[in-house]
Design an enzyme around this catalytic site. Sequence first.
Site, PDB file in Angstrom:
ATOM      1  CD  GLU A 134      -2.620   1.322   2.565  1.00  0.00           C
ATOM      2  OE1 GLU A 134      -3.539   2.151   2.616  1.00  0.00           O
ATOM      3  OE2 GLU A 134      -2.345   0.552   3.514  1.00  0.00           O
ATOM      4  CD  GLU A 231      -7.083   2.429   6.595  1.00  0.00           C
ATOM      5  OE1 GLU A 231      -6.317   1.719   7.250  1.00  0.00           O
ATOM      6  OE2 GLU A 231      -6.818   2.832   5.445  1.00  0.00           O
TER       7      GLU A 231
END
Length: 251
Positions: A134, A231
Site C-alpha cells: 500500500e 478506513e
Amino acid sequence: MQFSANLGFLWTDLALPDAIRAAAAAGFDAVECHWPYEYAPEAIAAALAETGLAMLGLNTHRGQPGENGLSAIPGREAEARAEIDRAIAYARAIGCKAVHVMAGIAQGDAAEVVFLANLDYACKTAPELTILIEPLNNRDAPGYFLSHSDQAMRLIGRAGHPNLKLMFDCYHLQIMDGDLTRRLQRMMPVIGHVQFASVPDRGTPDHGELDHRHICKVLRDLGWVRPVGAEYKPVGPTGDSLGWLPELRAI
C-alpha cells in the site's frame, strides 16, 4: 456496493471481538483491521463465526515505536520475515485472506532490493493468501518507502507473483497521485483491496475533495464486487458517523 469496517479506526473504544459485533450490527458486510495481535486468534475467529463476517485483511507489525513496518529496511530482514510469518499464521488461524506487508521508513535501491526479497518470501510462504502493498502519503507517513501507485505497480511487475496485489487507498492516493478514476481503470487488474476516507481530513466519506459516490460508481462499472474498506477517523462515536452508508450502499 458492499463495505468493510476498518476496525483500526472504527469502534476503537471496544475490544476487537466486540468491535466486530458492532460492525455487524451496523450493517457492514465485512471487517478488516491493522494489528490484532494482542487478541488470541480464537477470540477473533469466534466473533467472526458468530457474526458471519469475514476479516478481509490485517497488517504485518510496524516494529518499534516510530517505525512503520520493517520489510524494506536493509539489515532487518530476519525481523521482517518473523513478522511476515506471524501475520500469515494469524491470518490462517482466523480465515483472513489477505496480509498487508508494511515496507517501513527507507529509501533507495538497497531498500527496494530488500522489499522485493521479503515480498517474494511472503508470496511463496502463503500462496493461498493475497499479499498486499500500500502506498502511504508522505504527510501522514514521512519517509515511508512506498508512496506512489506507479511505484507499487512497478514493484508488483518486478516481483512476478500472481498473489501480490495493490491496496488502493483512495485517501492516500488522492494526496499523492490524484486522477483516481483513470488510475482505477488502469490498475484494476492488480488491485487486491480498495479503501477510502475523505480528503484531506481522513473523516467520513461524505465531504471533502473526493466525490465518493463517483468513486463507487467507477468501481461498480469496472466490475468490483468485493467490499470497499471504510478506513476513516470518526469524530465522536463511530455509530454516529454512518450517515454516508445507506447512500453509498445503494450504488
